[in-house]
Design an enzyme around this catalytic site. Structure first.
Site, short mmCIF file in Angstrom:
data_model
loop_
_atom_site.label_atom_id
_atom_site.label_comp_id
_atom_site.label_asym_id
_atom_site.label_seq_id
_atom_site.Cartn_x
_atom_site.Cartn_y
_atom_site.Cartn_z
N SER A 63 11.61 26.04 -29.35
CA SER A 63 12.47 24.86 -29.52
C SER A 63 13.15 24.38 -28.25
O SER A 63 13.69 23.27 -28.23
CB SER A 63 13.55 25.14 -30.56
OG SER A 63 13.07 24.82 -31.83
N LYS A 66 12.22 21.06 -27.04
CA LYS A 66 12.74 19.83 -27.67
C LYS A 66 13.66 19.05 -26.74
O LYS A 66 13.81 17.84 -26.87
CB LYS A 66 13.44 20.18 -28.99
CG LYS A 66 12.45 20.72 -30.00
CD LYS A 66 13.09 21.28 -31.27
CE LYS A 66 12.01 21.93 -32.13
NZ LYS A 66 12.53 22.62 -33.30
N TYR A 185 3.41 18.62 -31.46
CA TYR A 185 4.67 19.34 -31.63
C TYR A 185 4.46 20.86 -31.41
O TYR A 185 5.21 21.51 -30.67
CB TYR A 185 5.25 19.04 -33.02
CG TYR A 185 6.40 19.93 -33.39
CD1 TYR A 185 7.66 19.74 -32.85
CD2 TYR A 185 6.22 21.01 -34.26
CE1 TYR A 185 8.72 20.60 -33.15
CE2 TYR A 185 7.25 21.86 -34.58
CZ TYR A 185 8.50 21.65 -34.03
OH TYR A 185 9.53 22.50 -34.31
N TYR A 237 20.83 25.64 -33.73
CA TYR A 237 20.55 25.70 -35.17
C TYR A 237 21.83 25.51 -35.98
O TYR A 237 22.74 24.80 -35.58
CB TYR A 237 19.86 27.02 -35.53
CG TYR A 237 18.67 27.32 -34.66
CD1 TYR A 237 17.43 26.76 -34.96
CD2 TYR A 237 18.77 28.11 -33.53
CE1 TYR A 237 16.33 27.00 -34.16
CE2 TYR A 237 17.67 28.36 -32.74
CZ TYR A 237 16.46 27.81 -33.04
OH TYR A 237 15.37 28.03 -32.26
N VAL A 255 12.91 30.13 -31.03
CA VAL A 255 12.51 31.34 -31.74
C VAL A 255 11.61 32.26 -30.91
O VAL A 255 11.27 33.34 -31.35
CB VAL A 255 11.85 31.04 -33.12
CG1 VAL A 255 12.80 30.32 -34.06
CG2 VAL A 255 10.55 30.28 -32.96
N1 GLU Z 1 7.74 25.90 -33.31
C1 GLU Z 1 8.87 26.43 -34.04
C2 GLU Z 1 8.98 25.77 -35.40
O1 GLU Z 1 8.83 24.59 -35.50
C3 GLU Z 1 10.10 26.19 -33.22
C4 GLU Z 1 11.30 26.75 -33.89
C5 GLU Z 1 12.41 27.08 -32.93
O2 GLU Z 1 12.24 27.60 -31.84
O3 GLU Z 1 13.52 26.80 -33.36
O4 GLU Z 1 9.21 26.39 -36.39
#
Ligand code: GLU
Length: 268
Positions: A63, A66, A185, A237, A255
C-alpha cells in the site's frame, strides 16, 4: 543528535516484539517472505543518511505504492481528482465493501487506490511504464520493478479487491475494464524497494521547498503538503488516529511490512 544510536536503540527496543504479528498470507507469495528481516533508514532533508540492519533489502511495498499513485493522480487531474476519490480516512477495514456500498461507490482507501489506478490508465498511454519511471526517478534506482509473481499471486486470491472493483464499476466510478484496473493495482502494490530507496523517494514529499518534478510528474509545494495531509489522516488503515496520537507524523504503511513516515522539512 546521534541518529545512528537512535536507530540502533529502536532496533533493540522493538526486538522483543518481533515474534508478534505475521505475514499477510492472504497474498500467498508474501507468506513465503522471511518475517525476521529488519531494516531502517533515516534521511534528512540536509542530505545526511543513517541506516541500520537490512536497509538495502528490497521488500513488497504494497500500500505504500498508493502514495506514488496519488501523487500522479493529483499531478494529472488537480483538485478534480477528489470528485471521484474521498479524502476521509476509512475508519473501517481498508478494504471495506460495506462502506463503499453505503457511500454509493465514492471510495476511501483501497477502493480509492483502485479508482486512482483507473484514472492513471485513462490519462496515460502507458500507465504501468510511467508509474515505474516515476518511482525510479523519485528513488534514483533504475532497476526497481514489478514483482509479477506477487502481483499474480494476489490476483489469484484477490476476491475482495475484485468485489470492490465490481462495485466501483457498478456505480460508474471506474471507466476501464475491471481486470485491467485490478491488474495495474496489484502490480503497483507488488513493486519492491529497500528502506534506503523508499526514504529517498519520500524525501521529495518531506521537502516541499524543493521543486517536485520527477519523470514528468510535477506538483506544487501546496499539493505536496496536501499529500502529506492525506498520509496523516489515512496512511495507517483504521489505526490512523492511533498512529497520529502516538507518533504524529504523516506516513504510509503496507501489508508487506514497510512503514514510511515523514517529518516535513526535517526527515523521512
Ligand atoms: N495489495 C494489498 C491489497 O490490496 C495492499 C494492502 C496494503 O498494503 O494495505 O490488499
Amino acid at each position: 543528535m546521534d541518529y545512528q544510536k537512535i536507530l540502533e536503540d529502536i532496533y533493540k527496543e522493538i526486538l522483543p516484539f518481533a515474534c508478534e504479528g505475521a505475514q499477510a498470507d492472504y497474498i500467498p507469495a508474501l507468506a513465503q517472505i522471511n518475517p525476521d528481516q529488519f531494516g531502517i533508514c533515516l534521511k534528512l532533508v540536509s542530505g545526511e543518511e543513517y541506516s541500520h540492519m537490512q536497509a538495502d533489502t528490497r521488500f513488497s511495498i504494497q500500500s505504500i505504492a498508493k502514495v506514488f499513485a496519488l501523487a500522479m493522480g493529483l499531478a494529472l487531474k488537480g483538485e478534480s481528482l477528489w470528485d471521484k476519490v474521498g479524502k476521509e480516512p476509512s475508519g473501517t477495514a481498508f478494504n471495506s465493501l460495506v462502506q463503499l456500498e453505503f457511500e454509493k461507490g465514492k471510495p476511501r482507501i483501497n477502493a480509492g487506490a483502485i479508482v486512482v489506478a483507473d484514472i492513471l490508465l485513462s490519462e496515460l498511454e502507458d500507465a504501468e511504464g510511467e508509474f515505474l519511471s516515476f518511482v525510479r526517478a523519485l528513488s534514483g534506482s533504475d532497476d526497481i520493478g514489478y514483482n509479477m509473481s506477487v502481483a499474480l499471486s494476489e490476483r489469484e486470491k484477490g476476491y475482495l479487491n475484485a468485489a470492490i472493483g465490481n462495485l466501483l464499476k457498478y456505480h460508474g466510478t471506474i471507466n476501464n475494464d475491471i481486470e485491467r484496473v485490478l491488474m495495474f493495482y496489484f502490480k503497483m502494490c507488488s513493486v519492491e524497494m529497500s528502506c534506503r530507496e523508499l526514504s529517498l523517494a519520500f524525501l521529495a514529499f518531506a521537502n516541499h521547498r524543493r521543486k517536485f518534478d520527477y519523470a514528468g510528474i510535477s506538483l506544487t509545494a501546496s499539493q505536496v503538503k496536501r499529500i502529506n495531509a492525506i498520509m496523516q489522516t489515512c496512511g495507517f488503515y483504521d489505526e490512523a488516529g492511533e498512529f497520529a496520537y502516538f507518533v504524529g507524523l504523516p506516513g504510509k504503511s503496507g501489508v508487506g511490512g514497510g512503514i514510511v513516515a515523514i517529518h516535513p522539512l526535517q526527515y523521512v
